[in-house]
Design an enzyme around this catalytic site. Structure first.
Site, PDB file in Angstrom:
ATOM      1  N   LEU A   9      21.276 -32.310  11.643  1.00 29.34           N
ATOM      2  CA  LEU A   9      20.541 -33.336  10.356  1.00 29.34           C
ATOM      3  C   LEU A   9      19.655 -32.516   9.548  1.00 29.34           C
ATOM      4  CD1 LEU A   9      20.371 -36.495  12.192  1.00 29.34           C
ATOM      5  CD2 LEU A   9      22.240 -35.362  11.822  1.00 29.34           C
ATOM      6  N   ALA A  10      19.938 -32.438   8.413  1.00 22.41           N
ATOM      7  CA  ALA A  10      19.003 -31.759   7.372  1.00 22.41           C
ATOM      8  C   ALA A  10      18.797 -32.184   5.947  1.00 22.41           C
ATOM      9  CB  ALA A  10      19.380 -30.076   7.218  1.00 22.41           C
ATOM     10  N   ARG A  16       6.051 -35.435   2.872  1.00 26.46           N
ATOM     11  CA  ARG A  16       4.703 -34.870   3.369  1.00 26.46           C
ATOM     12  C   ARG A  16       4.551 -33.281   3.215  1.00 26.46           C
ATOM     13  NH1 ARG A  16       3.350 -37.012   9.396  1.00 26.46           N
ATOM     14  NH2 ARG A  16       5.608 -37.303   9.293  1.00 26.46           N
ATOM     15  N   GLN A  75      25.133 -36.134   2.640  1.00 26.89           N
ATOM     16  CA  GLN A  75      24.656 -37.438   2.575  1.00 26.89           C
ATOM     17  C   GLN A  75      23.817 -37.601   1.326  1.00 26.89           C
ATOM     18  OE1 GLN A  75      21.519 -38.085   5.475  1.00 26.89           O
ATOM     19  NE2 GLN A  75      22.196 -40.024   6.234  1.00 26.89           N
ATOM     20  N   GLY A 104      17.412 -30.318  11.578  1.00 26.63           N
ATOM     21  CA  GLY A 104      16.880 -28.978  10.661  1.00 26.63           C
ATOM     22  C   GLY A 104      15.549 -28.608  10.608  1.00 26.63           C
ATOM     23  N   GLU A 157      11.521 -47.515  18.304  1.00 18.35           N
ATOM     24  CA  GLU A 157      10.834 -46.875  17.134  1.00 18.35           C
ATOM     25  C   GLU A 157       9.609 -47.176  17.183  1.00 18.35           C
ATOM     26  OE1 GLU A 157      12.097 -44.104  15.419  1.00 18.35           O
ATOM     27  OE2 GLU A 157      13.221 -44.100  17.056  1.00 18.35           O
ATOM     28  N   ARG A 336      10.910   2.548  -3.533  1.00 15.58           N
ATOM     29  CA  ARG A 336      11.692   1.224  -3.743  1.00 15.58           C
ATOM     30  C   ARG A 336      13.195   1.623  -4.349  1.00 15.58           C
ATOM     31  NH1 ARG A 336      11.446  -0.663  -9.584  1.00 15.58           N
ATOM     32  NH2 ARG A 336      10.004   1.013 -10.521  1.00 15.58           N
ATOM     33  N   LYS A 354      11.471   5.592  -7.310  1.00 15.49           N
ATOM     34  CA  LYS A 354      12.572   4.789  -7.496  1.00 15.49           C
ATOM     35  C   LYS A 354      13.816   5.489  -7.445  1.00 15.49           C
ATOM     36  CE  LYS A 354      14.799   3.063 -10.801  1.00 15.49           C
ATOM     37  NZ  LYS A 354      15.266   3.100 -11.812  1.00 15.49           N
TER      38      LYS A 354
END
Ligand code: UD1
Ligand code: CA
Length: 460
Positions: A9-10, A16, A75, A104, A157, A336, A354
């Site tokens: 479930l995510a 918050r 969802q 999740g 709950e 890099r 580079k």
């Protein structure tokens, strides 16, 4: 082995977190929260048996997880944990065996604990097992109500709990293993008669009991594993726990890590035996470090590859680049975009590379920029050498031959080729090719006027 479906479930935003980004996309331990959970799930079952419920920033969550091959269910309105599971009804094509429900935003839950959950399910013969734990402050959580036999008969709950129920310190972690046929048969019995008007998955406990089935608890001793993330303070806490774990595992596997509490190592990083990591190093992404390497203090290695015995000195950044055996880079260097440092080559302070290959034993010890270049074996690049690889529109290449000597403060305007064994005088600006074994000078001839300064001083 019965088949196993895992629902994650995510869909929630996570108010918050005070973030525009969905909670499960926030990162801890080098991965987003939801990636940790999905990766754990994939250790237990096949990708087509993992179903992730997405809602807030669904596209982004799906993008992050795309490589895992798991299923997604939308969802659009978050009507509760029971509703989230209902959304999976169509996608979960295999309705036999077991269904585990995960969140999740609970990324520390270990695969070992999930295996215990499945074992408990087998042993108990119950229709479902709920993970519980005992906490000092149960505020906000669903409370576990048990019968004489110790089975779970209800989850209340916090909002709906009586004062007496609120005193129960055994809480619902929100993670369950269900007998799949029973879950799918009774899922539609869940209603919304509760203070929040949501479909509570926790109602399944009473529903199963009412239909003559048992729900067993699995009490987990260490509640930190069940820590869900609600705020950025908790995010930082979980990040620290994950970092500490990773660092500890590397130390136990034979890596020396000085002041380990200051070192950051991502989940995908591999390090060989007897390598030494100094304080405040950050080893990120897919970095792979061989044995007997040295990583200096405050260095940042991201998707770097170090062969055995390579050295990175302090305050150096290596991104997407490779150091061969015996190469030495730093302090204060930056590599890099596919920089390649061959064995025995040396890159010193304030040198940036580079897309550049530094041949065997070549040196650039101080203050240089080498971009889109190849540097031959044993070439020496003087302090202040700059390859001018960009003309404002396009990038051009510089090739410096083996054994070439580039004098200090040389400016090499690309495209340009400097031949093997040639010599470039200090302070040169070169725009044309230099043949093998030649001397190139590209600077104004020095003039000396004897006595000029003295005469100037004495002028009236
Ligand atoms: C839930 C449990 C509670 C338990 C607690 C543990 C219920 C009714 N309560 O409460 O007993 O103690 O977890 O943390 O299940 N989610 C969705 N879609 C939804 C609702 C939630 O995907 O419609 C996801 C959230 O993003 C989150 C997880 O499910 O990751 C849990 O939801 P949340 O609302 O935080 O549940 P709690 O109220 O904490
Ligand atoms: Ca929660």
């Amino acid at each position: 082995m019965p088949s196993l479906t895992i629902l994650i479930l995510a869909a929630g935003l996570g108010t918050r977190m005070k973030s525009k980004q969905a909670k499960v996309l926030h990162r801890a331990g080098g991965k987003s929260l939801v990636e940790h959970v999905v990766d754990s799930a994939l250790e237990l079952t096949a990708p087509d048996h993992v179903c992730v419920v997405v809602g807030h920033q669904a596209e982004k969550v799906q993008e992050v997880l795309a490589s895992r091959g798991v299923r997604f269910v939308r969802q659009t309105e978050q009507q509760g944990t029971g509703h989230a599971v209902l959304c999976c009804e169509e996608s979960a094509t295999d309705k036999t065996g077991r269904v585990i429900v995960l969140y999740g935003d609970v990324p520390l839950l270990s695969v070992a604990t999930l295996r215990r959950l499945l074992e408990m399910h087998d042993k108990s013969g119950a229709a479902a097992v709920a993970i519980t734990t005992i906490v000092d402050d149960p505020y906000g959580y669903g409370r576990i109500v048990r019968n004489q036999a110790g089975d779970v008969t209800g989850i209340v709950e916090h909002k709906a709990a009586t004062d007496e129920q609120r005193r129960i310190r055994e809480i619902n972690a929100g993670i369950y293993s269900f007998d799949a046929p029973l879950l799918w048969r009774h899922l539609h019995d869940i209603g919304t008669a509760n203070p929040a008007g949501e479909y509570y998955l926790t109602d399944m406990v009473e529903i199963l009991n009412a239909n003559g089935h048992r729900v067993a608890p699995l009490v987990v001793e260490d509640p930190s594993e069940l820590l869900g993330i609600n705020t950025r303070v908790e995010l930082a806490l979980i990040d620290k726990i994950m970092r500490d774990r990773a660092v500890r595992e590397h130390m136990l596997a034979g890596v020396t890590i000085e002041r380990p509490e200051t070192v950051t190592i991502d989940a995908g990083v591999r390090i060989g035996q007897d390598t030494v990591i100094e304080p405040f190093a950050r080893l990120l992404g897919t970095t792979v470090i061989g044995g007997n390497c040295h990583v200096g203090a405050c260095s940042i290695l991201e998707n770097a590859r170090l062969d055995d015995g390579a050295t990175v000195l302090a305050f150096t950044m290596v991104a997407d680049s490779h150091l061969a055996t015996g190469a030495r880079v730093g302090p204060y260097s930056r590599l890099r975009m596919n920089a390649e440092i061959e064995s025995g080559a040396v890159i010193g302070n304030f040198v940036e590379l580079k897309k550049t290959r530094m041949g065997k034993g070549a040196k650039a010890q101080h203050l240089a920029y080498l971009g889109d270049s190849t540097i031959g074996a044993k070439a020496n690049i003087g302090a202040g050498t700059i390859t001018c690889n960009y003309d404002g529109r396009r990038k051009h290449e510089t090739h410096i031959g083996a054994g070439a000597f580039i004098g200090s403060n040389s400016t090499l305007v690309a495209p340009i080729e400097i031949g093997d064994g040639s010599y470039v005088g200090a302070g040169s600006v070169l725009t044309d090719a230099v043949p093998e074994d030649a001397l190139a000078l590209g600077r104004a001839r020095q003039t000396v006027k004897a006595g000029w300064a003295k005469a100037k001083r004495e002028e009236k």
